[in-house]
Design a protein around this motif. Sequence first.
Motif: not given
Length: 786
Positions: A80-93, A202-206
């Motif tokens: 699986r690609i881990t991390g928050n949504k944006s970093t995970a989508n980045d690595l997937n790309q 969502d990294p923008s939310k705590e």
Amino acid sequence: MGKRGGRGGFKRGGKRDNRGDYDRQPAWKEHTAENPYFTEYYKRRWRATAERLQAQNIMDESEWTDFMHYAKQLLPTSFRITGNKSTANDLNQHIKKTYIPFLSQAKLDGVQLPPPKQLDWYPDGLAWQLNLTKAQIRKSPEFKKFQNFLVYENEAGNISRQEAVSMIPPLLLKMEQHHSAIDMCAAPGSKTAQLLEALHADPSKEPTGLVVANDSDNKRAYLLVHQTSRLPSPNIMVTNTDASSFPNIITTDETTGQRSKFLFDRVLCDVPCTGDGTVRKNLEIWSHWNANNGNGLHSSLQLRILNRGIQILKPGGRLVYSTCSMNPVENEAVIAAALKDNPHMTLIDAAQELPQLKRKEGIKDWKVNTAREGVEFGDRELLLENAKDERERDRIKDKLPTTMWPPSRQEADDMALERCLRVYSHQQDTGSFFIAVLEKKDVADKKEDKEEKKDKVKEGVETASAEENKEDSTKRPLSPQSQKDEQRPQKKTKRDEPSAEKGKVQPDNTFKEDPFSYMDENSEDVKSMTEYYKLDASFPKRNILVRNPHQQAGRTIYLTSNLVRNILHSNDYTRLRLISSGVKLFVKQDNDRAFNEEDGAVNRCKWRVTNESVNFVKKYLPSKAILKGSPDDLKSFIENYHPVISTIGGENGQLKNTLQKIQSGSHIVEFSLDNGENGLSQPVYVPLWKSKTSVSMMVDKKERSALSLRLFGEDVSEAGRKQAEAQKQREDRMKAAVESGQHQAVSTEGAKVEEGKTEEGASAEAAKTEESAQPLETPAPAPAAE
Ligand SMILES: C[S@@+](CC[C@H](N)C(=O)[O-])C[C@H]1O[C@@H](n2cnc3c(N)ncnc32)[C@H](O)[C@@H]1O
């Protein structure tokens, strides 16, 4: 996995008695993907009366051959690609753009190799399957490169190797950022990691939620500390208790001071099981498999854990029960017993969730292996009737509780047992798994439920509900019916002692963890941190945690969420058997002589930001306090652990000018590294320690290597260079050996090294020592010149 060894007593070819076949299971041939007892249990081949054709009826007769074909193949690798949504989508790309095109061209001996494929049912395509043998990977330069990339990214915590079917339960738990969840049997922690990812999606939310990762095995609980540190979170607690008697947690209302029992929005019971769904990976299960193991786990552990999970679940909350076994006694029987005992629980219809996932319905009828009592699939009442004396009757009651047998057809229909999910190896080339998603009716529903029940009582359909009397007792884990039936004493735990029941804490001498306490937010140390870093007023100073009773800063300082703080203030940590919590915030840096002796330093601060906390801390810094760096600057830090400032970033380096001007100590640098292909569209933040003339990037060597590979297509780090050199030496040795005719011996050795490299993954994690769990952030020693 809580597996138990088969009972001895009956040897192959030994004296036959009347106990039936299952109990005669010999020590079967080691690691042969065959076991007639397994086949007989799940699908009878002989005495083929219509009823007995399939003992457990877990799948259609026509599917069995297909299932067995897959069960005997080695399991494809999945990750699986881990991390928050944006970093995970980045690595997937990055994988899609950089690796898939050239892997799609890879051939071995003229034959095209299958490229990795995305698991179509996994959300956002963030999970992959790779179906090649180790030897194929070794021999293919393209796949070897990809494997290398996976190893680095896995070590850096950006991908996680995990069996595909094991990814399902956390997805069905539907964890959100405000949810509090407990993973009751969590080690080694692959599902906990998924829960943490959902919490920080969502990294923008705590996130305001919580993840409690619990395991009763002390060593494995420490493994959880390591695993969860790959995804640093202030919202994590790791505990080491028996899940079937997980202690009540108290929270305190900060305004009124009122204390109340804390319940979880999400509960995951991924219980210990016989693991026969993992035979493709754990070959030894073929030889050890025995139906009695499942019987033993049913009431001694699985049902008790599920019942406790239900007790600590919030009304309206969701619970997932799962096993990696196909055995209905460990699955539907446990669910049916829990539903009978907890009328406020319902099975959720998950047919629309993960719609691409092929699955089969739960079963409503099964048989119980009673071979030890002399009848293969016996009827409990008959067995009790035929018992030769009271002692034997008690033993049968104890070993074979009623809950192991299927409910009546009507009850099974009312419970909607078909809503359980069964996933088999042949459906999508995976392991096999069982999952049940349950929901606790919320307060409004409960009222309706009560009304409904009153009506039913009036109608004489049902007597008063057990639910109203349901108490949070760890002493009554079995259903009322089974209690009545069994009349057997439950195993006592320390928490069952009377004084514990009254709320008095029993001293637990086996628990040796350092205490948890929060620092005084007005202390000199906290002041020094906030002033030096210019932390925003919103920084949660009161959530700074230390591991001593004096609230004094030790070597390491942690940060937790508000909820964790509340829990730690309201409960004795020894009762919770808490072994770790929060994220490592600052580490004391006191061995840099030049720094300590530097003249004229203002606000000198010995607390340096850690790599785990950098993404939290940077949110509270004024933007001008964050240094900016280029890919060239980063290259200097990757190539050299302690580069001299004047050499950083080459001739035009901007960062070196800034570094030459600022005071020594801890700093954060933002690197913007996106080149459209490397999967780094988000800036990367790293902590630096600036000494008098040199600087160190406080990032562990694995993460350096992973970054290097993504940025420069190769590992330019010191460690990477050494690894490349060692590899070259191995290849040279092999070449020399081939030339001198010793090919066989040396190539085996070479293969072992490669295997060791490729096997880094969930199971290898399990073997890691505490030492390797520590980040390799060595404080920068003062360079020789200083
Ligand atoms: C199936 S494994 C869990 C796998 C884990 N959920 C994952 O996905 O990485 C079962 C775990 O339950 C733990 N265990 C066994 N008995 C337990 C108990 N009574 N309470 C809590 N954990 C228990 C075992 O130590 C083991 O780590």
